[in-house]
Write an enzyme that holds these catalytic residues in place. Structure first.
Site, short mmCIF file in Angstrom:
data_model
loop_
_atom_site.label_atom_id
_atom_site.label_comp_id
_atom_site.label_asym_id
_atom_site.label_seq_id
_atom_site.Cartn_x
_atom_site.Cartn_y
_atom_site.Cartn_z
N ASP A 215 -2.71 3.77 -5.25
CA ASP A 215 -1.78 2.67 -5.02
C ASP A 215 -2.42 1.62 -4.10
OD1 ASP A 215 1.12 1.87 -5.34
OD2 ASP A 215 1.07 1.99 -3.15
N GLU A 278 -5.21 0.55 -8.30
CA GLU A 278 -4.32 -0.59 -8.50
C GLU A 278 -4.90 -1.78 -7.75
OE1 GLU A 278 0.26 -2.18 -7.86
OE2 GLU A 278 -0.67 -0.91 -6.37
C1 GLC Z 1 2.36 -0.58 -5.58
C2 GLC Z 1 3.36 0.08 -6.47
C3 GLC Z 1 4.72 -0.50 -6.18
C4 GLC Z 1 5.05 -0.21 -4.74
C5 GLC Z 1 3.96 -0.72 -3.81
C6 GLC Z 1 4.09 -0.12 -2.43
O1 GLC Z 1 2.24 -1.93 -5.85
O2 GLC Z 1 2.99 -0.09 -7.81
O3 GLC Z 1 5.69 0.01 -7.03
O4 GLC Z 1 6.27 -0.82 -4.39
O5 GLC Z 1 2.68 -0.35 -4.26
O6 GLC Z 1 3.71 1.22 -2.45
#
Ligand code: GLC
Length: 550
Positions: A215, A278
């Site tokens: 993440d 991500e």
């Molecule tokens: C990432 C996740 C999202 C979340 C954020 C904080 O972007 O995909 O859903 O709110 O991280 O963890």
């Protein structure tokens, strides 16, 4: 139209013995919403296990599961209070082990969602950290003293609105949270934090999981001096307040790459695992997360086909769904890709509006053909194989999205709705009222109806996956753009054995295409589409087998 290259060169690298995460298709499951076996209205691990046959029938190679760890649920699981257990709402560690075994039995891998940037404020680490500044865990989070006037240490803002700092007394200091105050950021410069996350990763890898989606990996590197973010020069009245600053110092700093390398080194302690990152940044910055010598993420997520507001852009960068627009996106991404790196594509995830809502039902079919024929690993968001749409704005469930609470950003829950399995009560998702309403009462969007209809998007999706398995050109072949008529995106996927041409009509009018002597093997228009053909209907796409020799 001739089959010659107009952009990217054809001689790109074709992996000789591709890893599973290169050849395969990844399917993202949002655990709240896949299937509820326990009967409490919330999806769970047993529910997923009950549908492993569906995943095998679809032909996906791996499941990426959004967080399943114990969590107060402020950000629906992205606020973790224990990294080494399963939240009781989803089941137990035993259920996780059972799920891994059931998936592995049908040759499907499991990728967990690891959230290393922040924990929940209820995590014992934070509870110790906040006690006082002499606590050994104090420095595990990002604490700073107030400025002389008592104000927050700098001007950084939370992704969920307002200051990224909250004051607590004790310890009489401010702590940093890039998201909700219930999600304090860990201090990645503290070696204890790195070691603790390494141990968490080993804990899951030892249990047999096949990798992690990391993440917000680009947020792990913050400016060590915590300098103020600079103003966004182009900000104008009417744009949301949170765009007034450029996130120049609060994220994507050089240390993010050190930390990404560290995470990768842990994954590499185990054979054949994958690390996905991500990275919601424009492609030229996102690909930096492959790392020097490709030692960071195997697959830094590529959001170019969605809509992204990269840290310092003022306007939402929305993928232009014209033939020219998509070709430009693909060629740009291919061009910035480091040598030897493996591409990947997605049309959305749990943070984005659903692709069928963005593009409409007709283009949803051709969009899936694009996703599953481009060079690189596709990640499909559960329900998109049905053309599932977002719930209408304003839909309310048992929990709310912290992002929507700002009033400035959309409610992400509309795209996280229960999977509609059947035409029965609650879509066959649950015996009781689900935690969030089913997005649509259109029964044509259920698995039940679409499995029974060979012309459905679900069957097209499955046929595309099968085609990828049968043709290495589609799974791992090189990419080059082909000349094409207006509105049509045409490209070749080349492999020494055989090549495939893909022609996607992204406009509403029929268009002539050149089959180059090849044979249509699949059309978005369904199994009854006449073949061979030289006219594509509006929004029709075809895959054509051609000879690889030239
Ligand atoms: C990432 C996740 C999202 C979340 C954020 C904080 O972007 O995909 O859903 O709110 O991280 O963890």
């Amino acid at each position: 139209m001739e089959g010659r290259s107009i952009g990217t060169e054809r001689g790109r690298w074709v992996p000789e013995s591709p890893a599973w995460w290169q050849r395969g298709v990844i399917y993202q499951i949002y655990p709240w919403s896949f299937a509820d076996a326990s009967g409490d209205g919330v999806g769970d691990l047993r529910g997923i296990r009950d549908h492993v046959d569906y995943l095998a029938w679809l032909g996906v190679d791996a499941v990426w599961l959004s967080p399943i760890f114990p969590s107060p649920g402020v950000d629906l699981g992205y606020d973790v209070s224990d990294y080494r257990d399963v939240d009781p709402r989803f089941g137990s560690l035993r259920d996780l082990d059972d799920l891994v075994a059931a998936l592995h039995a049908v040759d499907v891998r499991l990728i967990l969602d690891l959230v290393p940037n922040h924990t929940s404020d209820r995590h014992p680490w934070f509870e110790q950290s906040r006690r006082d500044r002499t606590n050994p865990r104090h420095d595990w989070y990002v604490w700073r003293d107030p400025r002389p006037d008592g104000a927050a240490p700098n001007n950084w803002e939370s992704y969920f609105g307002g200051s990224a700092w909250t004051f607590l007394d004790p310890p009489g200091r401010w702590y940093l949270h890039s998201f909700d105050p219930g999600q304090p950021d860990l201090n990645w410069d503290n070696p204890g934090v790195r070691d603790a996350i390494r141990d968490v990763m080993r804990f899951w890898l030892d249990r047999g999981v096949d990798g992690f989606r990391i993440d917000v990996i680009w947020l792990l590197g913050k400016d060590p001096e915590l300098r103020d973010n600079p103003p966004n020069q182009g900000w104008r009245e009417g744009l949301p307040d949170y765009l007034r600053l450029r996130r120049a110092y609060s994220e994507d700093g050089p240390r993010a790459h050190d930390h990404a390398q560290f995470l990768r080194s842990v994954v590499d302690e185990y054979p054949d695992r994958v690390m996905i990152g991500e990275v919601v940044l424009p492609p030229e910055r996102a690909v930096a997360y492959y790392g020097t010598d490709l030692l960071e993420a195997h697959l830094p997520h590529n959001f170019a086909l969605t809509e992204v507001r990269p840290g310092d852009a003022l306007d939402l960068v929305v993928a232009d769904w014209t033939a020219e627009g998509i070709r430009a996106i693909v060629e740009h991404y291919e061009a910035v890709m480091p040598e030897g790196a493996w591409p990947n594509w997605l049309l959305g995830d749990h943070d984005f509006p659903r692709v069928a809502s963005r593009l409409g039902p007709e283009r949803a079919r051709v969009a899936q053909m694009l996703l599953l024929t481009l060079r690189g690993t596709p990640t499909c968001y559960y329900g998109d194989e049905l053309g599932l749409v977002d719930a209408p704005p304003g839909t309310r469930g048992a929990v709310t999205d912290p992002q929507a609470a700002t009033g400035e950003e959309r409610d992400r829950l509309v795209a996280r709705t229960p999977m509609p399995w059947t035409t029965g009560p609650n879509g066959g998702f649950s015996a009781v009222e689900p935690w969030y309403p089913i997005a649509s009462d259109d029964q044509a969007l259920t698995v039940e109806r679409q499995r029974a209809d060979p012309g459905s998007l679900l069957h097209l999706f499955r046929a595309l996956i099968r085609l990828r398995r049968e043709r290495p050109a589609l799974a791992v072949g090189a990419y080059r753009s082909l000349l094409a008529p207006e509105d049509v995106l045409s490209f070749e996927r080349w492999h020494p054995d055989v090549a495939v041409h893909v022609h996607l009509n992204l406009g509403p009018s029929p268009r002539q295409i050149d089959l180059a002597g090849g044979r249509v093997v699949l059309s978005t228009a369904g199994p009854t589409a006449p073949a061979p053909k030289v006219t594509l209907g509006g929004y029709e796409g075809v895959v054509v087998d051609v000879s690889a020799s030239e």
